[in-house]
Design an enzyme around this catalytic site. Structure first.
Site, PDB file in Angstrom:
ATOM      1  N   GLY A   1       0.814  -1.217   0.000  1.00  0.00           N
ATOM      2  CA  GLY A   1       0.000   0.000   0.000  1.00  0.00           C
ATOM      3  C   GLY A   1       0.844   1.262   0.000  1.00  0.00           C
ATOM      4  NE  ARG A   2      -3.045   5.684  -0.713  1.00  0.00           N
ATOM      5  CZ  ARG A   2      -4.073   5.112  -1.347  1.00  0.00           C
ATOM      6  NH1 ARG A   2      -4.051   5.039  -2.664  1.00  0.00           N
ATOM      7  NH2 ARG A   2      -5.110   4.624  -0.693  1.00  0.00           N
TER       8      ARG A   2
ATOM      9  NE  ARG B   1      -7.474  -6.800  -1.192  1.00  0.00           N
ATOM     10  CZ  ARG B   1      -8.544  -6.556  -0.444  1.00  0.00           C
ATOM     11  NH1 ARG B   1      -9.263  -7.559   0.017  1.00  0.00           N
ATOM     12  NH2 ARG B   1      -8.897  -5.329  -0.159  1.00  0.00           N
TER      13      ARG B   1
ATOM     14  N   PRO C   1      -3.375   7.258  15.697  1.00  0.00           N
ATOM     15  CG  PRO C   1      -5.110   8.401  16.783  1.00  0.00           C
ATOM     16  CD  PRO C   1      -3.812   7.676  17.037  1.00  0.00           C
TER      17      PRO C   1
ATOM     18  CG  PHE D   1       2.717   6.395  12.769  1.00  0.00           C
ATOM     19  CD1 PHE D   1       3.105   5.837  13.982  1.00  0.00           C
ATOM     20  CD2 PHE D   1       1.869   5.669  11.950  1.00  0.00           C
ATOM     21  CE1 PHE D   1       2.657   4.576  14.370  1.00  0.00           C
ATOM     22  CE2 PHE D   1       1.410   4.403  12.324  1.00  0.00           C
ATOM     23  CZ  PHE D   1       1.808   3.861  13.547  1.00  0.00           C
TER      24      PHE D   1
ATOM     25  CG  HIS E   1      -6.762  12.694   4.212  1.00  0.00           C
ATOM     26  ND1 HIS E   1      -7.312  13.417   5.239  1.00  0.00           N
ATOM     27  CD2 HIS E   1      -5.709  12.022   4.732  1.00  0.00           C
ATOM     28  CE1 HIS E   1      -6.622  13.185   6.354  1.00  0.00           C
ATOM     29  NE2 HIS E   1      -5.643  12.347   6.076  1.00  0.00           N
TER      30      HIS E   1
ATOM     31  CE  LYS F   1      -8.286   9.311   5.855  1.00  0.00           C
ATOM     32  NZ  LYS F   1      -7.586   8.091   6.289  1.00  0.00           N
TER      33      LYS F   1
HETATM   34  N1  LIG Z   1      -1.579   6.484  11.357  1.00  0.00           N
HETATM   35  C1  LIG Z   1      -0.966   7.104  10.345  1.00  0.00           C
HETATM   36  O1  LIG Z   1      -0.059   7.940  10.545  1.00  0.00           O
HETATM   37  C2  LIG Z   1      -1.359   6.781   8.952  1.00  0.00           C
HETATM   38  C3  LIG Z   1      -2.377   5.908   8.743  1.00  0.00           C
HETATM   39  N2  LIG Z   1      -2.762   5.576   7.486  1.00  0.00           N
HETATM   40  C4  LIG Z   1      -3.812   4.585   7.393  1.00  0.00           C
HETATM   41  O2  LIG Z   1      -3.248   3.365   6.931  1.00  0.00           O
HETATM   42  C5  LIG Z   1      -4.228   2.631   6.210  1.00  0.00           C
HETATM   43  C6  LIG Z   1      -3.654   2.293   4.829  1.00  0.00           C
HETATM   44  O3  LIG Z   1      -3.556   3.499   4.086  1.00  0.00           O
HETATM   45  P1  LIG Z   1      -2.974   3.503   2.586  1.00  0.00           P
HETATM   46  O4  LIG Z   1      -1.607   2.938   2.573  1.00  0.00           O
HETATM   47  O5  LIG Z   1      -3.206   4.853   2.054  1.00  0.00           O
HETATM   48  O6  LIG Z   1      -3.981   2.472   1.876  1.00  0.00           O
HETATM   49  P2  LIG Z   1      -3.665   1.508   0.645  1.00  0.00           P
HETATM   50  O7  LIG Z   1      -4.986   1.052   0.128  1.00  0.00           O
HETATM   51  O8  LIG Z   1      -2.715   2.190  -0.298  1.00  0.00           O
HETATM   52  O9  LIG Z   1      -2.872   0.295   1.305  1.00  0.00           O
HETATM   53  C7  LIG Z   1      -3.465  -0.704   2.059  1.00  0.00           C
HETATM   54  C8  LIG Z   1      -2.838  -2.028   1.644  1.00  0.00           C
HETATM   55  O10 LIG Z   1      -3.323  -3.057   2.488  1.00  0.00           O
HETATM   56  C9  LIG Z   1      -3.766  -4.138   1.671  1.00  0.00           C
HETATM   57  N3  LIG Z   1      -4.747  -4.948   2.384  1.00  0.00           N
HETATM   58  C10 LIG Z   1      -6.085  -4.836   2.413  1.00  0.00           C
HETATM   59  N4  LIG Z   1      -6.612  -5.788   3.206  1.00  0.00           N
HETATM   60  C11 LIG Z   1      -5.559  -6.525   3.653  1.00  0.00           C
HETATM   61  C12 LIG Z   1      -5.445  -7.659   4.526  1.00  0.00           C
HETATM   62  N5  LIG Z   1      -6.524  -8.254   5.054  1.00  0.00           N
HETATM   63  N6  LIG Z   1      -4.208  -8.147   4.788  1.00  0.00           N
HETATM   64  C13 LIG Z   1      -3.120  -7.591   4.254  1.00  0.00           C
HETATM   65  N7  LIG Z   1      -3.165  -6.511   3.428  1.00  0.00           N
HETATM   66  C14 LIG Z   1      -4.380  -5.986   3.147  1.00  0.00           C
HETATM   67  C15 LIG Z   1      -4.322  -3.449   0.441  1.00  0.00           C
HETATM   68  O11 LIG Z   1      -4.502  -4.355  -0.622  1.00  0.00           O
HETATM   69  P3  LIG Z   1      -5.591  -3.991  -1.782  1.00  0.00           P
HETATM   70  O12 LIG Z   1      -5.030  -2.788  -2.484  1.00  0.00           O
HETATM   71  O13 LIG Z   1      -5.654  -5.217  -2.614  1.00  0.00           O
HETATM   72  O14 LIG Z   1      -6.859  -3.667  -1.076  1.00  0.00           O
HETATM   73  C16 LIG Z   1      -3.235  -2.404   0.199  1.00  0.00           C
HETATM   74  O15 LIG Z   1      -2.110  -2.945  -0.477  1.00  0.00           O
HETATM   75  C17 LIG Z   1      -5.479   3.511   6.182  1.00  0.00           C
HETATM   76  O16 LIG Z   1      -6.347   3.145   7.229  1.00  0.00           O
HETATM   77  C18 LIG Z   1      -4.914   4.907   6.423  1.00  0.00           C
HETATM   78  O17 LIG Z   1      -5.853   5.788   6.968  1.00  0.00           O
HETATM   79  C19 LIG Z   1      -2.156   6.100   6.390  1.00  0.00           C
HETATM   80  C20 LIG Z   1      -1.153   7.009   6.527  1.00  0.00           C
HETATM   81  C21 LIG Z   1      -0.674   7.440   7.825  1.00  0.00           C
HETATM   82  O1  LIG Z   2      -5.256   7.665   4.795  1.00  0.00           O
HETATM   83  C1  LIG Z   2      -4.299   8.463   4.986  1.00  0.00           C
HETATM   84  O2  LIG Z   2      -3.595   8.882   4.069  1.00  0.00           O
HETATM   85  C2  LIG Z   2      -4.026   8.911   6.352  1.00  0.00           C
HETATM   86  N1  LIG Z   2      -4.692   8.357   7.334  1.00  0.00           N
HETATM   87  C3  LIG Z   2      -4.590   8.693   8.709  1.00  0.00           C
HETATM   88  C4  LIG Z   2      -5.881   9.317   9.191  1.00  0.00           C
HETATM   89  O3  LIG Z   2      -6.962   8.875   8.781  1.00  0.00           O
HETATM   90  O4  LIG Z   2      -5.836  10.235  10.014  1.00  0.00           O
HETATM   91  C5  LIG Z   2      -3.370   9.530   9.006  1.00  0.00           C
HETATM   92  C6  LIG Z   2      -3.056  10.554   7.958  1.00  0.00           C
HETATM   93  O5  LIG Z   2      -4.051  11.528   7.987  1.00  0.00           O
HETATM   94  C7  LIG Z   2      -2.966   9.911   6.586  1.00  0.00           C
END
Ligand SMILES: NC(=O)C1=CN([C@@H]2O[C@H](COP(=O)(O)OP(=O)(O)OC[C@H]3O[C@@H](n4cnc5c(N)ncnc54)[C@H](OP(=O)(O)O)[C@@H]3O)[C@@H](O)[C@H]2O)C=CC1
Ligand SMILES: O=C(O)C1=N[C@H](C(=O)O)C[C@H](O)C1
Length: 256
Positions: free
Chosen positions: A13-14, A37, A106, A108, A135, A139
């Protein structure tokens, strides 16, 4: 030097792909599993993982964590979608495996953690407050986890200061125009191609406003926090909610 054996779940993922690179680049950490996944979670036990980082999806995170924590693997969780019920479930799984730790963060990035702190400090001084989070257009969740947590913290600070709930004067308009109500704080979500993760907390008082704004411009903004969490979580059993709890003392001060 012995290294900590780390897994990233959501590795394609991202943020997960950036986390894979960050763990691989750290001398004291070893990336021993990168799952996405359809990969089987028992690969984590086969690889002897000590800390698993979940960066997946609100639909996937709970079953992932039930397995991870059940195996006594420490968890660092950035995935969003947290409710009091979900936090309670995670706490229950942790209680069954004493010594295991989990951090749910929530956000990092240091700037976002500070935004939440500054908003908490300002909350009691202003009559009005609204949160706008902005965002990228892929998202899955709204409001963002960060905005939800920010609003909860603001609401708690206002309550503690004896501030009356905000009154919404709107009597005419379209549904949704005033945003989502998070503990009495309106939260507005913008989704726009080109953005990454941004938040404004707007405070208003007599004749003045205060805006606290944070911008994550690249996923690298989350990496120092993720690495700190990976290194810290094995030393903090049970559930920790918010990276701020791990920041205290890291620079020799009392933290933020
Ligand atoms: N706390 C923080 O600082 C941050 C939190 N986030 C959060 O992180 C999460 C991911 O964000 P983001 O990277 O943008 O999303 P993405 O969709 O880019 O990445 C998520 C990845 O997880 C995979 N996935 C889905 N289900 C499963 C599973 N059961 N097991 C393993 N892998 C799985 C997805 O596959 P597929 O594409 O096939 O669905 C994808 O490759 C979100 O909830 C986001 O809000 C993001 C940035 C910062
Ligand atoms: O999905 C994102 O990109 C992010 N998710 C987290 C959130 O829902 O607060 C953290 C950040 O905002 C990036």
């Amino acid at each position: 030097m012995s290294t900590l054996r780390v897994a990233v779940i959501g590795a394609k993922g991202r943020i997960g792909s950036e986390a894979v690179r960050a763990v691989e680049a750290a001398d004291d950490l070893e990336l021993v599993a990168a799952l996405d996944r359809d990969d089987r979670l028992d690969a984590l036990t086969d690889a002897g993982v000590q800390v698993a980082v979940d960066l997946t999806h609100p639909d996937a995170v709970m079953s992932n964590l039930e397995y991870v924590v059940g195996q006594g693997i420490h968890a660092v969780v950035g995935t969003t979608g947290w409710t009091p019920e979900r936090l309670a479930a995670l706490e229950g799984w942790l209680a069954a495996v004493p010594g295991t730790g989990a951090l749910v963060a929530p956000n990092f990035s240091i700037g976002a953690v500070l935004t939440m702190r500054f908003a908490q400090q300002a909350a009691r001084w202003f009559e009005s407050v609204e949160v706008i989070e902005l965002h990228h257009d892929n998202k899955a969740d709204a409001p963002s986890g960060t905005a939800t947590r920010t609003a909860q913290l603001i609401a708690a600070a206002r309550h503690q200061a004896g501030r009356a709930p905000q009154q919404d004067p709107t009597t005419h308009g379209l549904q949704g125009a005033r945003g989502a109500d998070v503990d009495g704080v309106p939260v507005h979500s913008v989704r726009l191609r080109g953005l990454l993760a941004h938040q404004e907390v707007l405070f208003g008082g007599t004749g003045e406003t205060l805006t606290v704004r944070h911008d994550s411009l690249h996923h690298s903004s989350f990496m120092p926090g993720i690495l700190l969490a990976v290194r810290t979580v094995p030393t903090v059993p049970g559930l920790t909610y918010g990276l701020e709890h791990y920041l205290a003392g890291t620079d020799g001060t009392e933290g933020i």
